[in-house]
Design an enzyme around this catalytic site. Structure first.
Site, PDB file in Angstrom:
ATOM      1  N   LYS A 166      12.713   7.717 -11.196  1.00  0.00           N
ATOM      2  CA  LYS A 166      11.565   6.947 -10.690  1.00  0.00           C
ATOM      3  C   LYS A 166      10.267   7.687 -11.019  1.00  0.00           C
ATOM      4  O   LYS A 166      10.115   8.851 -10.680  1.00  0.00           O
ATOM      5  CB  LYS A 166      11.707   6.751  -9.179  1.00  0.00           C
ATOM      6  CG  LYS A 166      10.498   6.062  -8.517  1.00  0.00           C
ATOM      7  CD  LYS A 166      10.734   5.847  -7.009  1.00  0.00           C
ATOM      8  CE  LYS A 166       9.469   5.321  -6.331  1.00  0.00           C
ATOM      9  NZ  LYS A 166       9.632   5.145  -4.873  1.00  0.00           N
ATOM     10  N   ASP A 200       1.956   6.070  -5.265  1.00  0.00           N
ATOM     11  CA  ASP A 200       2.459   4.933  -4.491  1.00  0.00           C
ATOM     12  C   ASP A 200       1.609   4.748  -3.240  1.00  0.00           C
ATOM     13  O   ASP A 200       1.828   5.399  -2.224  1.00  0.00           O
ATOM     14  CB  ASP A 200       3.932   5.180  -4.117  1.00  0.00           C
ATOM     15  CG  ASP A 200       4.484   4.071  -3.225  1.00  0.00           C
ATOM     16  OD1 ASP A 200       3.834   3.007  -3.124  1.00  0.00           O
ATOM     17  OD2 ASP A 200       5.572   4.285  -2.647  1.00  0.00           O
ATOM     18  N   LYS A 209       0.205   1.739   2.703  1.00  0.00           N
ATOM     19  CA  LYS A 209       0.706   2.830   3.548  1.00  0.00           C
ATOM     20  C   LYS A 209      -0.399   3.304   4.481  1.00  0.00           C
ATOM     21  O   LYS A 209      -1.575   3.176   4.162  1.00  0.00           O
ATOM     22  CB  LYS A 209       1.122   4.011   2.669  1.00  0.00           C
ATOM     23  CG  LYS A 209       2.420   3.806   1.914  1.00  0.00           C
ATOM     24  CD  LYS A 209       2.817   5.065   1.178  1.00  0.00           C
ATOM     25  CE  LYS A 209       4.101   4.873   0.399  1.00  0.00           C
ATOM     26  NZ  LYS A 209       5.277   4.646   1.265  1.00  0.00           N
ATOM     27  N   ASP A 252       5.643  10.716  -6.017  1.00  0.00           N
ATOM     28  CA  ASP A 252       6.611   9.628  -6.154  1.00  0.00           C
ATOM     29  C   ASP A 252       7.129   9.513  -7.596  1.00  0.00           C
ATOM     30  O   ASP A 252       7.873   8.592  -7.911  1.00  0.00           O
ATOM     31  CB  ASP A 252       5.982   8.310  -5.677  1.00  0.00           C
ATOM     32  CG  ASP A 252       6.984   7.384  -5.008  1.00  0.00           C
ATOM     33  OD1 ASP A 252       8.088   7.849  -4.674  1.00  0.00           O
ATOM     34  OD2 ASP A 252       6.652   6.198  -4.847  1.00  0.00           O
ATOM     35  N   ASP A 305       5.731  -2.221  -0.632  1.00  0.00           N
ATOM     36  CA  ASP A 305       5.915  -0.768  -0.641  1.00  0.00           C
ATOM     37  C   ASP A 305       7.347  -0.384  -1.044  1.00  0.00           C
ATOM     38  O   ASP A 305       7.633   0.782  -1.299  1.00  0.00           O
ATOM     39  CB  ASP A 305       5.580  -0.204   0.747  1.00  0.00           C
ATOM     40  CG  ASP A 305       5.337   1.294   0.713  1.00  0.00           C
ATOM     41  OD1 ASP A 305       5.250   1.867  -0.392  1.00  0.00           O
ATOM     42  OD2 ASP A 305       5.215   1.884   1.804  1.00  0.00           O
ATOM     43  N   GLU A 332       8.711  -0.579  -3.821  1.00  0.00           N
ATOM     44  CA  GLU A 332       8.458  -0.821  -5.237  1.00  0.00           C
ATOM     45  C   GLU A 332       9.397  -0.039  -6.153  1.00  0.00           C
ATOM     46  O   GLU A 332       9.643  -0.460  -7.279  1.00  0.00           O
ATOM     47  CB  GLU A 332       6.998  -0.473  -5.568  1.00  0.00           C
ATOM     48  CG  GLU A 332       6.713   1.009  -5.879  1.00  0.00           C
ATOM     49  CD  GLU A 332       7.022   1.961  -4.728  1.00  0.00           C
ATOM     50  OE1 GLU A 332       6.992   1.509  -3.578  1.00  0.00           O
ATOM     51  OE2 GLU A 332       7.309   3.147  -4.973  1.00  0.00           O
ATOM     52  N   ARG A 381      12.583   0.472  -6.102  1.00  0.00           N
ATOM     53  CA  ARG A 381      13.773  -0.279  -6.492  1.00  0.00           C
ATOM     54  C   ARG A 381      13.433  -1.383  -7.498  1.00  0.00           C
ATOM     55  O   ARG A 381      14.276  -1.781  -8.289  1.00  0.00           O
ATOM     56  CB  ARG A 381      14.481  -0.837  -5.245  1.00  0.00           C
ATOM     57  CG  ARG A 381      13.618  -1.719  -4.402  1.00  0.00           C
ATOM     58  CD  ARG A 381      14.150  -1.878  -2.983  1.00  0.00           C
ATOM     59  NE  ARG A 381      13.784  -0.756  -2.115  1.00  0.00           N
ATOM     60  CZ  ARG A 381      14.118  -0.667  -0.836  1.00  0.00           C
ATOM     61  NH1 ARG A 381      14.849  -1.611  -0.256  1.00  0.00           N
ATOM     62  NH2 ARG A 381      13.745   0.367  -0.118  1.00  0.00           N
TER      63      ARG A 381
HETATM   64  N1  BES Z   1       8.038   6.349  -2.217  1.00  0.00           N
HETATM   65  C1  BES Z   1       8.376   5.722  -0.994  1.00  0.00           C
HETATM   66  C2  BES Z   1       9.437   6.494  -0.214  1.00  0.00           C
HETATM   67  C3  BES Z   1       8.970   7.756   0.478  1.00  0.00           C
HETATM   68  C4  BES Z   1       8.213   7.715   1.613  1.00  0.00           C
HETATM   69  C5  BES Z   1       9.396   8.975  -0.003  1.00  0.00           C
HETATM   70  C6  BES Z   1       7.837   8.880   2.248  1.00  0.00           C
HETATM   71  C7  BES Z   1       9.044  10.139   0.640  1.00  0.00           C
HETATM   72  C8  BES Z   1       8.255  10.093   1.763  1.00  0.00           C
HETATM   73  C9  BES Z   1       8.925   4.326  -1.251  1.00  0.00           C
HETATM   74  O1  BES Z   1       8.366   3.651  -2.321  1.00  0.00           O
HETATM   75  C10 BES Z   1       8.660   3.535  -0.031  1.00  0.00           C
HETATM   76  O2  BES Z   1       7.517   3.323   0.270  1.00  0.00           O
HETATM   77  N2  BES Z   1       9.714   3.113   0.662  1.00  0.00           N
HETATM   78  C11 BES Z   1       9.572   2.392   1.862  1.00  0.00           C
HETATM   79  C12 BES Z   1      10.646   1.342   1.898  1.00  0.00           C
HETATM   80  C13 BES Z   1      10.466   0.352   3.017  1.00  0.00           C
HETATM   81  C14 BES Z   1       9.257  -0.509   2.780  1.00  0.00           C
HETATM   82  C15 BES Z   1      11.714  -0.484   3.108  1.00  0.00           C
HETATM   83  C16 BES Z   1       9.720   3.356   3.025  1.00  0.00           C
HETATM   84  O3  BES Z   1      10.546   4.272   2.942  1.00  0.00           O
HETATM   85  O4  BES Z   1       8.974   3.247   3.987  1.00  0.00           O
HETATM   86 ZN    ZN Z   2       7.571   4.794  -3.810  1.00  0.00          ZN
HETATM   87 MN    MN Z   3       6.608   2.595  -1.708  1.00  0.00          MN
END
Ligand code: BES
Ligand code: ZN
Ligand code: MN
Length: 495
Positions: free
Chosen positions: A266, A271, A278, A289, A348, A350, A352
């Site tokens: 990835k 992000d 966020k 990210d 968010d 994204e 996947r």
């Molecule tokens: N890059 C983030 C995941 C992340 C968050 C990694 C904090 C490390 C620390 C990912 O793109 C994301 O935002 N995932 C969301 C998914 C949710 C919307 C289902 C998350 O983990 O909040």
């Molecule tokens: Zn992300």
């Molecule tokens: Mn995200």
């Protein structure tokens, strides 16, 4: 940092600093025993006086040996001799490296291969010495003036017996490749999002490919992605001013018929969450990210330096995820390269989306296995913290191989279930699949999403959200899971 192997013995050694191990309970390894005799029971006396007990990660500097070829000695505790394991060996090494980090020395000699570590040979020990020292002595300096506290240590010599020189040499080569791979991964990851953009990552991949004859690169632009029907990947980048890139690195170390190992990373260079923005606190860390992508670059560099007899493809989909008038909106439905439609319930989620089209694309390489690495879910931190990376996959043998490699590499993994029962959480009324599964089991439902695009090959997914970087005072990239991936590749190369 430079590293070299040296085969001197206690009585003909010349160095600014000799690093040696001591154990608890008054036991001494070989080098400490020799020096203890040579220096009139020096070490025994220090232990008796209570200056050092030998507890794991304890250190003691001995700084004044006039007219002696060994100018200083750094004693390092390894704990009880019969309780040492791989982790405690590394912990003691890190303490030694930390002591040197704050010294003003330019070079040192490590006499530490006389410490017995169960199930670990000389090659492994030398490799770990290099990995741990290099990791501890890493210093970011691209956008910061570090003149006043620049680490001075530049050269580490590693002592090895004459009989073990060939295994030591192997450890040196592996250690160097892993350490330099981690340096590349960390450097890219620590760079801010305004420097390390998708175009920058693509350029770095091009520079990497120039260095090795059997490493090629191809960069797919957005127009190519459109032609391939990568509607999910393209939707993520729509809100960004930076063009997305899909990097393909192709390392050819085996005959063309050999099926490749495909690594997918990835590569979100920032992000922000998109329209599902966020919260502000800690958002800077979302420059990390792209750690999965950076690890793919570092691992391919390590594989190419070692000239492993394998074929390896590295795929890095890279973009930003930003809020914008043209960005993905909650409720939007996309058509992925596989033909499956996706309802974006949260912009968010994204990672996947850019991964699923890349995983579909990966099938064209007829892969032996596909392993993806992604800072995919905050839920992984909730479930596992910052110790192991999360592991999920559709193939037990592949997962076992990865767990075994992670144990040897001390770069741990913990497997989570990818059971059928979780799949229904991704049902959507308006598309074939939703991009989120609700509050429960976020790491698992994210992997369930990816699994819909990996049905045609053996696949494993590493969620590195908790392990790719450190937060707080020590904020910085870790270079993980490069050690475990390189160990997996070394195991494959030896199989
Ligand atoms: N890059 C983030 C995941 C992340 C968050 C990694 C904090 C490390 C620390 C990912 O793109 C994301 O935002 N995932 C969301 C998914 C949710 C919307 C289902 C998350 O983990 O909040
Ligand atoms: Zn992300
Ligand atoms: Mn995200």
């Amino acid at each position: 940092m430079d590293y070299s192997i040296e085969s001197s013995t206690a009585d003909n050694l010349q160095t600014e600093c000799l690093i040696i191990g001591v154990f608890e309970n008054r036991q001494l390894p070989k080098m400490a025993t020799a020096l203890n005799q040579q220096y009139n029971n020096l070490i025994d006396t220090l232990i008796e006086q209570g200056d050092i007990s030998g507890k794991n990660a304890e250190t003691l500097w001995l700084n004044y040996f006039p007219e002696h070829p060994i100018k200083r000695i750094l004693l390092v505790g390894f704990g009880q001799a019969d309780k040492i394991d791989r982790k405690s060996f590394r912990k003691a090494l890190a303490a030694a490296a930390k002591a040197l980090k704050s010294s003003k020395l330019k070079s040192a000699t490590a006499a530490l291969t006389d410490i017995d570590v169960p199930q670990s040979d000389n090659t492994w020990k030398i490799r770990q010495i290099i990995e741990v020292f290099n990791d501890t002595l890493y210093q970011y300096d691209v956008t910061k003036n570090i003149e006043d506290n620049k680490i001075t240590l530049q050269h580490l010599k590693i002592l090895a017996d004459n009989e073990t020189l060939s295994t030591a040499e192997k450890g040196l080569q592996q250690g160097l490749a892993i350490a330099r791979g981690m340096d590349l991964t960390k450097q890219l990851a620590d760079l801010p999002g305004n420097i390390c953009t998708p175009s920058y990552l693509a350029q770095q991949a091009e520079l990497l490919a120039e260095r090795f004859e059997n490493l090629d690169v191809e960069i797919l632009e957005e127009s190519h992605m459109e032609a391939l029907g990568m509607g999910a990947l393209l939707s993520v980048t729509r809100g960004s001013r930076q063009p997305a890139k899909l990097i393909t690195l192709n390392y050819r170390g085996a005959s063309p018929e050999t099926r490749p190992i495909v690594l997918v990373g990835k590569g979100l260079t920032f992000d922000a969450g998109g329209i599902s923005l966020k919260p502000g606190a800690g958002m800077d860390e979302m420059k990390y990210d792209m750690c999965g992508g950076a690890t793919v670059l570092g691992t391919l560099q390590a594989a190419a330096e070692l000239q492993l007899p394998l074929n390896i493809i590295g795929l890095v989909p890279s973009s930003e995820n930003m809020p914008d008038g043209d960005a993905n909106k909650p409720g939007d439905v996309l058509t992925s390269m596989s033909g499956k439609t996706i309802e974006v319930l949260n912009t968010d989620a994204e990672g996947r989306l850019i991964l699923c089209d890349t995983l579909t694309y990966a099938a064209k390489f007829n892969p032996e296995v596909v392993i993806d690495l992604a800072t995919l879910t905050g839920a992984c931190l909730v479930a596992l913290g910052r110790v192991p990376s999360g592991l999920l996959g559709n193939d037990d043998a592949l997962c076992e191989d990865l767990i075994q490699a992670s144990e040897v590499a001390c770069d741990s993994l913990w497997r989570l279930p990818l059971w059928e029962e979780y799949q229904e959480l991704l049902n959507s009324n308006f598309a074939d699949i939703a991009n989120i599964g609700g509050r429960d089991a976020g790491t698992i439902t994210a992997a369930c999403f990816l699994s819909r695009f990996t049905e045609d090959y053996r696949w494993a997914h590493l969620d590195i959200a908790g392990t790719a970087w450190r937060t707080g005072q020590e904020k910085g990239a870790t270079g993980r899971p490069l050690p475990l991936l390189t160990q997996y590749l070394l195991n494959r190369a030896n199989a």
